[in-house]
Design a protein around this motif. Structure first.
Motif, PDB file in Angstrom:
ATOM      1  N   THR A 100      20.199  -3.228  82.974  1.00 57.99           N
ATOM      2  CA  THR A 100      20.658  -2.857  84.398  1.00 57.99           C
ATOM      3  C   THR A 100      20.195  -4.298  84.867  1.00 57.99           C
ATOM      4  O   THR A 100      21.089  -4.926  86.045  1.00 57.99           O
ATOM      5  CB  THR A 100      19.203  -2.347  84.551  1.00 57.99           C
ATOM      6  OG1 THR A 100      19.634  -0.871  84.325  1.00 57.99           O
ATOM      7  CG2 THR A 100      19.456  -2.088  86.234  1.00 57.99           C
ATOM      8  N   ARG A 132      26.846  -1.969  88.171  1.00 59.74           N
ATOM      9  CA  ARG A 132      25.677  -1.937  89.263  1.00 59.74           C
ATOM     10  C   ARG A 132      25.383  -0.914  90.029  1.00 59.74           C
ATOM     11  O   ARG A 132      24.104  -0.441  89.451  1.00 59.74           O
ATOM     12  CB  ARG A 132      25.854  -3.221  90.515  1.00 59.74           C
ATOM     13  CG  ARG A 132      24.680  -2.694  91.082  1.00 59.74           C
ATOM     14  CD  ARG A 132      25.199  -3.713  92.861  1.00 59.74           C
ATOM     15  NE  ARG A 132      24.030  -3.802  93.450  1.00 59.74           N
ATOM     16  CZ  ARG A 132      23.525  -3.312  94.801  1.00 59.74           C
ATOM     17  NH1 ARG A 132      25.240  -3.036  95.080  1.00 59.74           N
ATOM     18  NH2 ARG A 132      22.747  -3.391  95.350  1.00 59.74           N
ATOM     19  N   LEU A 163      23.454  -6.372  86.850  1.00 59.07           N
ATOM     20  CA  LEU A 163      23.095  -6.957  88.320  1.00 59.07           C
ATOM     21  C   LEU A 163      23.917  -8.671  88.373  1.00 59.07           C
ATOM     22  O   LEU A 163      23.328  -9.179  89.873  1.00 59.07           O
ATOM     23  CB  LEU A 163      21.618  -7.047  88.713  1.00 59.07           C
ATOM     24  CG  LEU A 163      20.798  -5.172  89.049  1.00 59.07           C
ATOM     25  CD1 LEU A 163      19.436  -5.552  89.102  1.00 59.07           C
ATOM     26  CD2 LEU A 163      21.507  -4.403  90.140  1.00 59.07           C
ATOM     27  N   ALA A 165      27.006  -8.368  88.888  1.00 59.20           N
ATOM     28  CA  ALA A 165      27.327  -7.707  90.506  1.00 59.20           C
ATOM     29  C   ALA A 165      27.608  -9.377  91.433  1.00 59.20           C
ATOM     30  O   ALA A 165      28.314  -9.603  91.233  1.00 59.20           O
ATOM     31  CB  ALA A 165      27.311  -6.770  90.549  1.00 59.20           C
ATOM     32  N   ARG A 166      25.942 -10.100  91.094  1.00 57.50           N
ATOM     33  CA  ARG A 166      26.089 -10.937  91.868  1.00 57.50           C
ATOM     34  C   ARG A 166      26.871 -12.341  91.843  1.00 57.50           C
ATOM     35  O   ARG A 166      27.361 -13.020  92.819  1.00 57.50           O
ATOM     36  CB  ARG A 166      24.734 -11.553  91.883  1.00 57.50           C
ATOM     37  CG  ARG A 166      23.974 -12.667  92.716  1.00 57.50           C
ATOM     38  CD  ARG A 166      22.856 -13.113  92.170  1.00 57.50           C
ATOM     39  NE  ARG A 166      21.988 -11.686  93.326  1.00 57.50           N
ATOM     40  CZ  ARG A 166      21.405 -12.072  94.526  1.00 57.50           C
ATOM     41  NH1 ARG A 166      22.128 -12.359  95.505  1.00 57.50           N
ATOM     42  NH2 ARG A 166      20.779 -10.506  95.390  1.00 57.50           N
TER      43      ARG A 166
END
Length: 360
Positions: free
Chosen positions: A333, A127, A337, A340-341
């Motif tokens: 990207t 991230r 993201l 990571a979530r």
């Protein structure tokens, strides 16, 4: 006989209770130097609640313009190439190759940040790295640094480690990319390929003597009037160099797929595509004032490709490379993201329990 006079009250050393008035507290005799110290400008910027929405808006706007500009420039070439036999497969292979190369670049950077001293889970590292990477769409290198510092603070990484990883990663990326440029030297320069020898020796020296990489970063920070950062260990620097070389090799395969799609000989263009892309990307990264090195990278890349294919086809391949890189960076990207979530721990039952107001 009169009562004795009452003794004077002693100053209480007990802390004032919750219900004591202002006069019950004993003021300190001297100001606390820790509480009197004011935060720096960087700390105030990183701690600002306004920074996040403004930064997200600017970054999204810059990304939309980058994707839109690339589509406008290369849309016709990509559409025509996709209709060729095997064209769609080669385009997909180009996007995937660049995404894998970006993942290797992230691992090269993470090695420098962690370096056996800091815990940084892989989803959080992805991230931070990819958000910092797409900040290059905004002119100026400072935005990537601020993104790393801000997101690193949220992940519990000290600013010194983030600055160290950013500075060392930049030097290693430039050094290894310039060294990988020798792959195109025999095709472009022929008997004068030895002119690239200093770039290769630079990369070899970085691997053999990692200490000079730390010294170079320290000199750059001193010239920029920035505080010194923690040096990287020899093991971390060497691992980062190997991962960076692998990243250049894999990322360059995307350009090879494109030049083959536009008519270049397959085996005669492999080394040229990988070496040319590495050297051109380094040239673009050094052009700090240009968003993502637009223009500089294309000029450096066009000349070597024109050796193995007609100039109009080389131009189309260079423009298509820009679009493939932008799309793969945005896709990587978005994947980072999402990763990571999904990796974020779910709240426990205790954290969801409402605490009574009087207990707080």
């Amino acid at each position: 006989m009169s009562d004795p006079a009452p003794a004077p009250p002693r100053a209480s050393t007990e802390p004032a209770g919750p219900g004591a008035g202002p006069s019950a507290a004993v003021p300190p005799l001297l100001p606390d130097p820790v509480t009197e110290q004011r935060p720096s400008v960087l700390q105030r910027v990183l701690g600002s609640r306004i920074l996040r929405p403004v930064a997200v808006l600017v970054l999204l706007t810059a990304t939309v313009f980058a994707v839109g500009g690339s589509l406008q420039a290369a849309g016709a070439e990509i559409s025509a190439a996709a209709r060729r036999p095997g064209g769609a497969l080669l385009l997909l292979a180009a996007v995937l190759a660049n995404m894998v190369g970006l993942a290797l670049s992230m691992l090269s950077w993470r090695v420098l940040v962690v370096d056996g001293k800091t815990r940084l889970p892989m989803p959080a590292a992805a991230r931070i790295f990819f958000i910092g990477m797409i900040s290059k769409f905004v002119p100026g290198r400072i935005w990537g640094v601020l993104a790393h510092l801000h997101l690193g603070r949220d992940a519990g990484v000290p600013p010194e480690r983030m600055l160290s990883g950013f500075g060392l990663g930049l030097v290693i990326g430039v050094t290894t990319g310039a060294g990988a440029g020798i792959l195109m030297a025999p095709v472009v320069l022929g008997a004068y390929a030895w002119l690239f020898a200093p770039l290769v020796l630079l990369a070899v020296a970085a691997f053999a003597r990692p200490g000079w990489v730390n010294r170079l970063v320290a000199v750059v920070l001193r010239l920029a009037r920035r505080p010194a950062v923690e040096p990287g260990s020899p093991q971390a620097v060497r691992r980062s160099i190997l991962l960076a070389l692998a990243s250049w090799a894999v990322s360059g395969l995307h350009l090879w797929a494109l030049v083959v799609l536009f008519g270049a000989p397959a085996w005669g263009s492999l080394a040229l595509a990988v070496g040319g892309f590495s050297l051109a990307t380094v040239a673009g990264s050094l052009a700090f004032v240009l968003p993502d090195g637009v223009g500089a990278r294309e000029l450096v890349l066009l000349a070597p490709l024109a050796v193995v294919m007609p100039l109009p086809a080389a131009t189309a391949a260079v423009i298509a490379s820009r679009l493939v890189c932008v799309l793969s960076e945005v896709a990587a990207t978005a994947a980072a993201l999402l990763w990571a979530r999904l990796a974020r721990p779910a709240p426990t039952a205790l954290s969801r329990t409402t605490v009574p107001e009087g207990v707080r």
